[in-house]
Design a protein around this motif. Sequence first.
Motif, PDB file in Angstrom:
ATOM      1  N   UNK A  42       0.803  -1.218   0.000  1.00 51.83           N
ATOM      2  CA  UNK A  42       0.000   0.000   0.000  1.00 51.83           C
ATOM      3  C   UNK A  42       0.838   1.271   0.000  1.00 51.83           C
ATOM      4  N   UNK A  43       2.141   1.136   0.028  1.00 50.83           N
ATOM      5  CA  UNK A  43       3.009   2.313   0.073  1.00 50.83           C
ATOM      6  C   UNK A  43       2.904   3.097  -1.229  1.00 50.83           C
ATOM      7  N   UNK A  44       2.907   4.431  -1.136  1.00 44.56           N
ATOM      8  CA  UNK A  44       2.886   5.223  -2.370  1.00 44.56           C
ATOM      9  C   UNK A  44       4.204   5.049  -3.114  1.00 44.56           C
ATOM     10  N   UNK A  45       4.150   5.019  -4.421  1.00 46.15           N
ATOM     11  CA  UNK A  45       5.367   4.863  -5.213  1.00 46.15           C
ATOM     12  C   UNK A  45       6.217   6.118  -5.190  1.00 46.15           C
ATOM     13  N   UNK A  46       7.502   5.979  -5.494  1.00 38.05           N
ATOM     14  CA  UNK A  46       8.368   7.144  -5.577  1.00 38.05           C
ATOM     15  C   UNK A  46       7.916   8.052  -6.727  1.00 38.05           C
ATOM     16  N   UNK A  47       8.095   9.340  -6.548  1.00 36.86           N
ATOM     17  CA  UNK A  47       7.673  10.311  -7.547  1.00 36.86           C
ATOM     18  C   UNK A  47       8.908  10.876  -8.254  1.00 36.86           C
ATOM     19  N   UNK A  48       9.029  10.661  -9.579  1.00 35.40           N
ATOM     20  CA  UNK A  48      10.165  11.226 -10.303  1.00 35.40           C
ATOM     21  C   UNK A  48       9.952  12.718 -10.567  1.00 35.40           C
TER      22      UNK A  48
END
Length: 72
Positions: free
Chosen positions: A43-49
């Motif tokens: 459920x963790x938000x993905x990294x944002x480029x």
Amino acid sequence: MRAVVVGASSGLGRCIALGRAKRGARVAMLGRRLERPDPAPGDAPGPVPVRCDVPNEASCRPAVAEAAESAL
């Protein structure tokens, strides 16, 4: 936990950013090449480029604002 990683397009910076994300951190990945990072587990938000060329001062302010808005 929250993190902003500079130089996250490749190499050690990318490894650090993805490692933080896998441990549940909300991560903004700053780099010259903008690529979609691997998805975060569970459920963790993905990294944002976020595109940023640190030697180019004009690219830094908008990048930091985008990182703060989207990942932090």
